[in-house]
Scaffold this motif. Sequence first.
Motif, PDB file in Angstrom:
ATOM      1  N   LEU A   1      67.985  88.620  34.799  1.00  0.00           N
ATOM      2  CA  LEU A   1      66.547  88.542  34.558  1.00  0.00           C
ATOM      3  C   LEU A   1      65.749  88.223  35.816  1.00  0.00           C
ATOM      4  CD1 LEU A   1      66.472  86.648  31.145  1.00  0.00           C
ATOM      5  CD2 LEU A   1      66.003  89.057  31.554  1.00  0.00           C
TER       6      LEU A   1
ATOM      7  N   ILE B   1      64.119  91.176  37.674  1.00  0.00           N
ATOM      8  CA  ILE B   1      63.034  91.759  36.876  1.00  0.00           C
ATOM      9  C   ILE B   1      61.805  90.869  36.968  1.00  0.00           C
ATOM     10  CG2 ILE B   1      62.332  92.410  34.543  1.00  0.00           C
ATOM     11  CD1 ILE B   1      65.275  93.094  34.008  1.00  0.00           C
ATOM     12  N   ARG B   2      61.994  89.554  36.908  1.00  0.00           N
ATOM     13  CA  ARG B   2      60.868  88.621  37.021  1.00  0.00           C
ATOM     14  C   ARG B   2      60.213  88.697  38.398  1.00  0.00           C
ATOM     15  NH1 ARG B   2      64.264  84.094  34.192  1.00  0.00           N
ATOM     16  NH2 ARG B   2      63.716  84.513  32.026  1.00  0.00           N
TER      17      ARG B   2
ATOM     18  N   LEU C   1      57.874  91.853  38.264  1.00  0.00           N
ATOM     19  CA  LEU C   1      56.737  91.780  37.351  1.00  0.00           C
ATOM     20  C   LEU C   1      55.615  90.921  37.924  1.00  0.00           C
ATOM     21  CD1 LEU C   1      58.475  91.260  33.895  1.00  0.00           C
ATOM     22  CD2 LEU C   1      57.377  93.307  34.736  1.00  0.00           C
TER      23      LEU C   1
ATOM     24  N   ASP D   1      56.641  85.639  29.309  1.00  0.00           N
ATOM     25  CA  ASP D   1      57.781  86.204  30.032  1.00  0.00           C
ATOM     26  C   ASP D   1      58.296  87.402  29.255  1.00  0.00           C
ATOM     27  OD1 ASP D   1      59.884  86.627  31.750  1.00  0.00           O
ATOM     28  OD2 ASP D   1      61.136  85.060  30.875  1.00  0.00           O
TER      29      ASP D   1
ATOM     30  N   SER E   1      60.333  89.693  30.637  1.00  0.00           N
ATOM     31  CA  SER E   1      61.522  90.234  31.289  1.00  0.00           C
ATOM     32  C   SER E   1      62.686  90.469  30.324  1.00  0.00           C
ATOM     33  CB  SER E   1      61.955  89.345  32.453  1.00  0.00           C
ATOM     34  OG  SER E   1      62.228  88.043  32.025  1.00  0.00           O
TER      35      SER E   1
END
Length: 96
Positions: A56, A59-60, A63, A70, A72
């Motif tokens: 994750l 991906i965070r 973003l 959140d 993600s």
Amino acid sequence: MRAILDIILIVLDLYVWLLIASAILSWLIAFNVVNTRNQFVSTVAEFLYRITEPVLRPIRNVLPDLGGLDISPIILILIIMLIQRVITYYVYPNVF
């Protein structure tokens, strides 16, 4: 070869369930429904964090900041579903 693809699909399904469990547990901890001073809850939360956070985190980082929201895990679940569909419809039928 199909057995390996079946194992990959099962592992991906299991990881989706772990993502869902991690998200639900984080909500329960945030709203003080469960107490992290409980050793079992703490152990489960740490396990889920260690399993899901390495996937994750990238991906965070991509973003934008959405405040306290959140998304993600949702994006990762959609990526996993895409991978499963590609395996099921394009790879699996072409394997002997």
